[in-house]
Design a protein around this motif. Structure first.
Motif, PDB file in Angstrom:
ATOM      1  N   ALA A  35     -25.330  10.473   2.788  1.00 55.13           N
ATOM      2  CA  ALA A  35     -24.455   9.356   3.152  1.00 55.13           C
ATOM      3  C   ALA A  35     -23.537   8.986   2.002  1.00 55.13           C
ATOM      4  O   ALA A  35     -22.365   8.696   2.194  1.00 55.13           O
ATOM      5  N   GLU A  36     -24.056   9.017   0.803  1.00 54.85           N
ATOM      6  CA  GLU A  36     -23.276   8.540  -0.333  1.00 54.85           C
ATOM      7  C   GLU A  36     -22.353   9.593  -0.927  1.00 54.85           C
ATOM      8  O   GLU A  36     -21.395   9.265  -1.616  1.00 54.85           O
ATOM      9  N   ALA A  37     -22.651  10.862  -0.681  1.00 55.10           N
ATOM     10  CA  ALA A  37     -21.840  11.903  -1.313  1.00 55.10           C
ATOM     11  C   ALA A  37     -21.218  12.874  -0.313  1.00 55.10           C
ATOM     12  O   ALA A  37     -20.378  13.679  -0.690  1.00 55.10           O
ATOM     13  N   GLY A  38     -21.604  12.765   0.956  1.00 53.43           N
ATOM     14  CA  GLY A  38     -21.132  13.744   1.929  1.00 53.43           C
ATOM     15  C   GLY A  38     -21.916  15.030   1.809  1.00 53.43           C
ATOM     16  O   GLY A  38     -22.619  15.250   0.815  1.00 53.43           O
ATOM     17  N   GLY A  40     -20.862  18.135   1.363  1.00 50.99           N
ATOM     18  CA  GLY A  40     -20.381  18.962   0.256  1.00 50.99           C
ATOM     19  C   GLY A  40     -20.702  18.392  -1.109  1.00 50.99           C
ATOM     20  O   GLY A  40     -20.980  19.138  -2.043  1.00 50.99           O
ATOM     21  N   GLY A  41     -20.678  17.080  -1.214  1.00 52.04           N
ATOM     22  CA  GLY A  41     -20.916  16.448  -2.513  1.00 52.04           C
ATOM     23  C   GLY A  41     -22.387  16.289  -2.844  1.00 52.04           C
ATOM     24  O   GLY A  41     -22.748  16.112  -4.005  1.00 52.04           O
ATOM     25  N   SER A 120     -19.625  10.918   9.155  1.00 48.69           N
ATOM     26  CA  SER A 120     -19.098  12.010   8.341  1.00 48.69           C
ATOM     27  C   SER A 120     -19.136  13.325   9.107  1.00 48.69           C
ATOM     28  O   SER A 120     -18.163  14.083   9.116  1.00 48.69           O
TER      29      SER A 120
END
Lengths: 215, 215
Positions: A35-38, A40-41, A120
């Motif tokens: 949730a916080e980084a997606g 990919g992140g 997302s």
DNA sequence: TCATTTCCTGACCGTATGGTCAAGGTGAAG
DNA sequence: CTTCACCTTGACCATACGGTCAGGAAATGA
């Protein structure tokens, strides 16, 4: 194949507990990190750290990053589907839609991470849950449209377009999770208090129910 | 330093055109890639391919991935602020909020990528545009709340909570961009037609304006 | 023509990531 | 105790990424 029935019928012992507990911890950490980084992140290392396990251990329970992600996305979808039962056994829009708004607003407060992961995923073209959209969600939507249309025919509400009403319900309720950070910033940097959440729920319900002519 | 004034006063020649055109192509490609993959999932190589330039050329115009991303996010924010002028010079909620919904729905259709990038940025805690939220957006919000409150005092609409009304406007209009893929799937896999977009705009306006007692 | 600035780009580099693996630990059943 | 299935993990690998750079091309002005 007479033995199949007992394969997973080991009596719940420590072994099973370990697996269940670790999977739970990993899924919880993953939901937050995704949730916080997606997708990919997010990194497996970060999820592992947050779950308090070595990275290699994650791959023991979940083969790949995609597998883990898929499980996280499925979870919020099922939670939302459960909440949708509010809709069904209601005599009219005030009870049905009112309860649905209540339920979805509660989920936005208790499961903000899951809501963001879902948002997302859809924004990126639903690469993982496209089949859910085409089967389960579509069927659910058609069913609810039928219910709303019946209420309209029974003159319990104004003849609005049921589809766009559903979109408004989803958008408005999920906004409090997905854009929670923006709302918090506009609230002086502080999360909404219990009182403010009640106010939010009441405002949404009032505007929507009046908007469809149910009150 | 008397020469400073003319530094950027070169008459528009090919040099300037090349720069402008390449920056435009890069920003357009970046907006799409960031929207479809998120910041973490986007790669400079993909943006370069989509813009039709070698990767090294991107770094000639934009020092880092973050710089490029920042520019993309700022752009949609300014577009939204422009649209907000609909709100100001309106005698009442029907005209003001009606025009605002029209404008935001149009933007959701013409700039879906930008909207998604903004949503993604906010969902991830606004690491890049937190200052915008705290200054520009907060000031804008307070101003609009004042306008809405005046309309309430003048009994041009019901006494709803202006803040939650704004959230509903943002959520509902942006939903058509951010969840466009879901909407398209529920529309049989086809994008909304011109007629369906008009229907969407009309439905949203009708439900919101009736919801606040303006019609 | 020549000098100067701007633009272009293939090749390269250090790092971080997802994923693997082999070796070892652990508890329950017989 | 022994066995065996399950769990744990440090070390490792190939890859892909953001970013750099040197050298050349092209446009501009004198």
């Amino acid at each position: 194949m007479t033995g199949d029935a007992q394969i997973s019928r080991l009596k719940p012992g420590r072994r099973t507990d370990i697996r269940r507990e670790n999977e739970r911890a990993i899924l919880e950490a993953a939901e937050k990190v995704f949730a916080e980084a997606g997708f990919g992140g997010a990194t497996m290392q970060l999820i592992a750290d947050m779950a308090g396990l070595p990275k290699a251990n994650l791959h023991y329970y979940f083969a790949t990053k995609e597998d883990l992600y898929r499980r996280v996305v499925s979870r919020i979808f099922e939670i939302w589907l459960d909440a949708a039962s509010s809709f069904d056994d209601a005599p009219g829009p005030v009870e049905g839609i009112g309860a649905y708004i209540d339920a979805k607003m509660d989920i936005s407060r208790t499961h903000p991470h899951g809501s963001k992961v879902w948002a997302s995923e859809v924004m990126h073209g639903a690469p993982v849950i496209q089949d859910y959209l085409e089967t389960t969600l579509r069927a659910w939507t058609e069913g609810r449209i039928t219910v709303i249309q019946r209420w309209i025919d029974e003159e319990k509400m104004q003849p609005v377009n049921p589809r766009h009403l559903l979109y408004m319900l989803w958008a408005t309720t999920q906004h409090y999770a997905d854009f929670g950070h923006q709302i918090q910033t506009l609230n002086g940097g502080k999360p909404l208090s219990d009182k403010q959440w009640r106010e939010a729920k009441a405002s949404v319900k009032e505007m929507v129910l009046r908007g469809i002519g149910a009150i």
